[in-house]
Scaffold this motif. Structure first.
Motif, PDB file in Angstrom:
ATOM      1  N   UNK A  85       0.816  -1.213   0.000  1.00 58.86           N
ATOM      2  CA  UNK A  85       0.000   0.000   0.000  1.00 58.86           C
ATOM      3  C   UNK A  85       0.849   1.262   0.000  1.00 58.86           C
ATOM      4  N   UNK A  86       1.969   1.251   0.728  1.00 57.53           N
ATOM      5  CA  UNK A  86       2.834   2.430   0.744  1.00 57.53           C
ATOM      6  C   UNK A  86       3.345   2.740  -0.659  1.00 57.53           C
TER       7      UNK A  86
ATOM      8  N   UNK B  60       7.173  11.490   9.173  1.00 54.93           N
ATOM      9  CA  UNK B  60       6.316  12.602   8.753  1.00 54.93           C
ATOM     10  C   UNK B  60       6.823  13.287   7.495  1.00 54.93           C
ATOM     11  N   UNK B  61       8.119  13.579   7.422  1.00 51.24           N
ATOM     12  CA  UNK B  61       8.611  14.334   6.282  1.00 51.24           C
ATOM     13  C   UNK B  61       8.700  13.513   5.001  1.00 51.24           C
TER      14      UNK B  61
ATOM     15  N   UNK C 274      -1.535   8.195   6.352  1.00 51.68           N
ATOM     16  CA  UNK C 274      -1.827   8.198   7.781  1.00 51.68           C
ATOM     17  C   UNK C 274      -0.869   7.234   8.468  1.00 51.68           C
ATOM     18  N   UNK C 275      -0.410   7.591   9.637  1.00 50.41           N
ATOM     19  CA  UNK C 275       0.631   6.790  10.288  1.00 50.41           C
ATOM     20  C   UNK C 275       0.126   5.409  10.721  1.00 50.41           C
TER      21      UNK C 275
ATOM     22  N   UNK D 151      -1.449   4.238  20.027  1.00 43.24           N
ATOM     23  CA  UNK D 151      -2.408   3.522  19.218  1.00 43.24           C
ATOM     24  C   UNK D 151      -1.814   2.670  18.113  1.00 43.24           C
ATOM     25  N   UNK D 152      -0.475   2.665  17.995  1.00 45.80           N
ATOM     26  CA  UNK D 152       0.174   1.864  16.962  1.00 45.80           C
ATOM     27  C   UNK D 152       0.902   0.677  17.569  1.00 45.80           C
ATOM     28  N   UNK D 153       1.831   0.097  16.795  1.00 45.10           N
ATOM     29  CA  UNK D 153       2.592  -1.055  17.300  1.00 45.10           C
ATOM     30  C   UNK D 153       4.102  -0.847  17.210  1.00 45.10           C
ATOM     31  N   UNK D 154       4.555   0.373  16.905  1.00 38.12           N
ATOM     32  CA  UNK D 154       5.995   0.633  16.907  1.00 38.12           C
ATOM     33  C   UNK D 154       6.500   0.653  18.341  1.00 38.12           C
ATOM     34  N   UNK D 155       7.506  -0.161  18.576  1.00 36.24           N
ATOM     35  CA  UNK D 155       7.988  -0.389  19.939  1.00 36.24           C
ATOM     36  C   UNK D 155       9.472  -0.759  19.852  1.00 36.24           C
ATOM     37  N   UNK D 156      10.255  -0.203  20.732  1.00 35.15           N
ATOM     38  CA  UNK D 156      11.690  -0.518  20.710  1.00 35.15           C
ATOM     39  C   UNK D 156      12.162  -0.887  22.103  1.00 35.15           C
TER      40      UNK D 156
END
Length: 335
Positions: free
Chosen positions: A194-195, A304-305, A316-317, A326-331
């Motif tokens: 999709x991206x 964003x940029x 949309x992020x 609300x997302x799943x990005x995690x480090x």
């Protein structure tokens, strides 16, 4: 026993020597060799002056910043989907950051190690608005343009088979050929991540005449990869991504990084290098992560940029929001 001990120590020394080769070679060369796309807006694309931009491009610049305290010490090598893995395996590049899906077969049979996910994606479909379609389930019997040598072919086949539908695949060696064929009307739909659909739509003769259908038919965790067998280099590249994500979570940006060096927050101090020796443990300097944020930005700034709502792609992020937003990005934490 003494002889055996000497042999074992020798093997350990040899393993450590092999493990440290990539970082040593990059430092000695004075530039990072990064394999990227070269044709995909938002992820990897040089402009008319040869300046590369994109999410993957900025990740490579972040690795250079961590090593050299200079984000410009990168040479970008354009790679097609077909030759990207062999180029990394052959040592033509130090790092592959080319909108590449992390799968078990690539992880286990190609000699690669994926360092993490820098973009959670999924395969979708783009069609002309004049077809008046509302769902991919209405693509029964449709001709669909797609690129060979990617996960796209298998995903499309699986999706149509699972829904007892048929389609006519129209395959091409490159994404550029597939997009041109779709734009010329040689097929009813175009399918890829999709991206990439958002990016490729910008290249069509009349972008506003096309739309993305709502279905996401696969999981496409995109991420950078390195060669197997060099744990130190794997750690350097992996923790570059983690540092960018952790920096966003801690509110550390390219604009406030200098002020953050005076913070009393232990998590912030560890990331910016005013506490602990975490950079040295990687073979880098104490302020390696601070250099990444100052010269390139945290994960949110980079997103964003390049591909976010402030970019031409206006994506949309979604899942790529932080885990606490609300997302799943995690480090993992730096400690």
């Amino acid at each position: 026993m003494k002889r055996l001990a000497i042999i074992l120590l020798g093997l350990v020394f040899m393993a450590q020597s092999v493990d440290a080769q990539t970082l040593k070679a990059v430092k000695s060369r004075g530039v990072l060799l990064c394999g990227s796309n070269g044709t995909l807006a938002g992820f990897g694309l040089p402009d008319a002056n040869g300046k590369w931009t994109g999410l993957d491009v900025d990740f490579c610049r972040a690795v250079a910043a961590a090593i050299f305290n200079d984000a410009d010490k990168v040479k970008f090598v354009p790679l097609s989907a077909k030759d990207r893995f062999t180029a990394l395996q052959a040592g033509e590049v130090d790092l592959l950051a080319r909108d590449t899906t992390w799968t078990i077969s690539r992880d286990s049979t190609l000699g690669l190690n994926f360092v993490g996910v820098d973009y959670y994606d999924g395969q979708g479909f783009m069609v002309r608005k004049t077809l008046k379609l509302n769902s991919a389930l209405e693509l029964q019997g449709a001709s669909i343009c797609l690129q060979q040598g990617t996960t796209t072919e298998l995903n499309a086949s699986d999706y149509f088979r699972a829904h007892n539908m048929r389609f006519k695949p129209v395959t091409f060696a490159t994404a550029n050929e597939a997009v041109k064929a779709y734009d010329a009307g040689r097929c009813d739909a175009y399918t890829t991540d999709a991206s990439s659909l958002y990016s490729e739509r910008l290249r069509l003769a009349n972008p506003d005449d096309h739309m993305l259908l709502p279905e996401i038919i696969s999981k496409e965790p995109l991420g950078p990869a390195v060669r197997q067998g060099d744990d130190q280099w794997f750690d350097v590249v992996k923790w570059t991504l983690f540092a960018m994500i952790d920096a966003e979570e801690l509110g550390i940006t390219s604009k406030n990084i200098d002020d953050m060096k005076a913070s009393t927050n232990p998590d912030v101090r560890r990331l910016v290098g005013t506490e602990g020796n975490y950079g040295e443990q990687l073979g880098l300097t104490k302020d390696w992560a601070a250099s990444i944020v100052k010269l390139v930005g945290n994960y949110g700034e980079v997103f964003e940029r390049n591909v976010g709502l402030g970019s031409p792609l206006k994506i949309d992020r979604g899942l790529n929001r932080l885990w606490n937003k609300g997302g799943i990005q995690y480090a993992p934490p730096i400690r």
